[in-house]
Design an enzyme around this catalytic site. Structure first.
Site, PDB file in Angstrom:
ATOM      1  N   ASP A 120     -12.101  -9.300   4.121  1.00  0.00           N
ATOM      2  CA  ASP A 120     -13.377  -9.268   3.397  1.00  0.00           C
ATOM      3  C   ASP A 120     -13.959 -10.676   3.304  1.00  0.00           C
ATOM      4  OD1 ASP A 120     -13.392  -6.536   2.962  1.00  0.00           O
ATOM      5  OD2 ASP A 120     -13.883  -6.716   0.831  1.00  0.00           O
ATOM      6  N   TYR A 143       0.819  -1.212   0.000  1.00  0.00           N
ATOM      7  CA  TYR A 143       0.000   0.000   0.000  1.00  0.00           C
ATOM      8  C   TYR A 143       0.858   1.270   0.000  1.00  0.00           C
ATOM      9  CZ  TYR A 143      -4.736  -1.838   0.701  1.00  0.00           C
ATOM     10  OH  TYR A 143      -5.952  -2.438   0.532  1.00  0.00           O
ATOM     11  N   LYS A 177       3.186 -15.236   1.840  1.00  0.00           N
ATOM     12  CA  LYS A 177       3.514 -16.079   0.692  1.00  0.00           C
ATOM     13  C   LYS A 177       5.030 -16.283   0.686  1.00  0.00           C
ATOM     14  CE  LYS A 177       1.469 -17.114  -2.739  1.00  0.00           C
ATOM     15  NZ  LYS A 177       1.092 -18.499  -3.154  1.00  0.00           N
ATOM     16  N   ASP A 195      -6.309  -7.201   3.686  1.00  0.00           N
ATOM     17  CA  ASP A 195      -7.454  -6.553   3.035  1.00  0.00           C
ATOM     18  C   ASP A 195      -8.357  -7.625   2.423  1.00  0.00           C
ATOM     19  OD1 ASP A 195      -8.954  -4.346   2.028  1.00  0.00           O
ATOM     20  OD2 ASP A 195      -8.026  -4.655   0.071  1.00  0.00           O
ATOM     21  N   ASP A 230      -2.752 -18.069   0.333  1.00  0.00           N
ATOM     22  CA  ASP A 230      -3.764 -18.669  -0.552  1.00  0.00           C
ATOM     23  C   ASP A 230      -4.406 -19.888   0.123  1.00  0.00           C
ATOM     24  OD1 ASP A 230      -1.341 -20.027  -0.736  1.00  0.00           O
ATOM     25  OD2 ASP A 230      -1.545 -20.478  -2.875  1.00  0.00           O
TER      26      ASP A 230
HETATM   27  C1  IPM Z   1     -10.469  -1.430   3.776  1.00  0.00           C
HETATM   28  C2  IPM Z   1     -10.731  -0.752   2.465  1.00  0.00           C
HETATM   29  C3  IPM Z   1      -9.605   0.228   2.210  1.00  0.00           C
HETATM   30  C4  IPM Z   1      -8.323  -0.571   2.032  1.00  0.00           C
HETATM   31  C5  IPM Z   1      -9.845   1.201   1.054  1.00  0.00           C
HETATM   32  C6  IPM Z   1     -11.140   1.975   1.240  1.00  0.00           C
HETATM   33  C7  IPM Z   1      -8.688   2.148   0.871  1.00  0.00           C
HETATM   34  O1  IPM Z   1     -10.870  -1.704   1.467  1.00  0.00           O
HETATM   35  O2  IPM Z   1     -10.377  -0.718   4.796  1.00  0.00           O
HETATM   36  O3  IPM Z   1     -10.393  -2.653   3.805  1.00  0.00           O
HETATM   37  O4  IPM Z   1      -8.045  -1.082   0.926  1.00  0.00           O
HETATM   38  O5  IPM Z   1      -7.587  -0.684   2.998  1.00  0.00           O
HETATM   39 MG    MG Z   2     -10.866  -3.714   2.144  1.00  0.00          MG
END
Ligand code: IPM
Ligand code: MG
Length: 368
Positions: free
Chosen positions: A253, A142, A192, A249, A225
């Site tokens: 999710d 990032y 990884k 990230d 993975d």
């Molecule tokens: C998260 C989001 C952020 C990230 C975005 C909004 C920059 O996806 O907080 O997970 O990628 O970190």
């Molecule tokens: Mg995210």
């Protein structure tokens, strides 16, 4: 003694709506539990860009640095999609994370029993699920340099750099081990290492920190993975997962979706202790700004409310009151009260944002 200070940044989309409910919850704790906060509010993301032409002003950044904790709603929206990368709403959030040095991002994935049927996985796989993803938040791909779109031999090349120092790995590993000690005492580290040098170093440093400082915690390593696969196969094998910024990230999710309800999930981003002993901290729901339902009073405020519960626990040493708030949300769900996002299957009428806030407040009252 002065009250602890909170900076509220509602942001974009449904951010302001869900934050309005959090403010009522904060007031309740002041009135009924004697827990008063000095609350100030400011702009972030597209909302800040609209007024100031930047997603986060220096003045707001300075305020965030000065308060005891920041509470953020959400940033972004289609209106800002075509903006230059440097002024996109997301940059406001990334700047807060980076300049406050919030290196440990705690993302719990908890499956509320009343919602287990909403998961895309079978009930027995997710019921009772309670895992914590600790995502490194201030480094890795990032932020690594060099980055950019360059021209090489007449053709464009896009470059980002995955970069981790051992200090950056060690400090987030410590956060994970500390958390595990207060949970089920297990950490699984994901990278990884089979293809990336940064992953090899990650694995080594996590192991070293473990051996030197946390030998009592059970540590395992997994390729990220395979970790994704195991998270969908049998997520209950995990307690705390520690991983880098990008894998974190993605995996967070994935873990969020296991619970079937993105509208329920809070997060905490923590840095080093300040002078008063409290960690630098920002709390925000995992969901985004949901522009499709913004302004309609439909959004689920629970993730944002539960983010405030995390603030009570991690910033203000009020674990008992955090439990009270989490139990209040649970009680509301148990009574079958649902916002639209929690109503995929059965009939019945969903409640709006405000009514959900009312229900949580009523459950808080009933807890006294
Ligand atoms: C998260 C989001 C952020 C990230 C975005 C909004 C920059 O996806 O907080 O997970 O990628 O970190
Ligand atoms: Mg995210």
């Amino acid at each position: 003694m002065s009250n602890p200070s909170l900076l509220i940044l509602p942001g974009d989309g449904i951010g302001p709506e869900v934050m309005a409910e959090v403010r009522r919850i904060i007031d309740w704790f002041g009135d009924r539990r004697g827990l008063r906060f000095d609350v100030s509010e400011d702009l972030v993301g597209g909302a800040a860009w609209d007024v100031h032409g930047t997603p986060l002003t220096d003045a707001t950044m300075a305020k965030a640095q000065a308060v005891d904790a920041v509470l953020l709603g959400a940033v972004g929206g289609p209106k800002y999609d075509t903006l230059d990368f440097a002024v996109k709403p997301e940059r406001g959030l990334l700047r807060l994370r980076k300049e406050m040095d919030l290196y440990a991002n705690l993302r719990p994935a908890q499956c509320f029993d009343a919602l287990a049927d909403f998961s895309s996985l079978k009930r027995e796989v997710v019921a009772g699920l309670d895992i914590m993803i600790v995502r490194e938040l201030t480094s890795g791909v990032y932020f690594g340099e060099p980055r950019g779109i360059f021209t090489e031999g007449g053709a464009r090349v896009g470059i980002n750099t995955q970069r981790y120092t051992e200090g950056e790995i060690a400090r987030v590993a410590r956060s994970a081990f500390e958390l595990a000690r207060r949970r089920r005492n297990r950490v699984c580290s994901m990278e990884k290492a089979n293809v990336m040098e940064s992953g090899v170093l990650w694995r080594q440093v996590v192991q070293e920190v473990h051996d030197a400082e946390y030998p009592d915690v059970e540590l395992s390593h997994m390729y990220a993975d395979a970790g994704a696969m195991q998270l969908t196969r049998w997520p209950k094998q995990f307690d705390v997962i520690v991983t880098d910024n990008l894998f974190g990230d993605l995996l967070s999710d994935l873990a969020a979706m296991l619970t079937g309800s993105l509208g329920m999930l809070p997060s905490a981003s923590l840095g080093a202790p300040m002078e008063n002993g409290r960690p630098k901290a920002l709390y925000e729901p995992v969901h985004g700004s949901a522009p499709d339902i913004a302004g309609q009073g439909k959004a689920n405020p629970c993730a944002c409310i539960l983010s405030f519960a995390m603030a009570l626990r991690y910033s203000f040493d009020q674990g008992g009151e955090a439990d009270r708030l989490e139990r209040a949300v649970q009680a509301v769900l148990d009574r079958g009260i649902r916002t639209a996002d929690l109503m995929q299957k059965e009939g019945g009428r969903p409640v709006g944002t405000r009514a959900m806030g009312d229900a949580v407040l009523a459950a808080l009252e009933a807890s006294l």
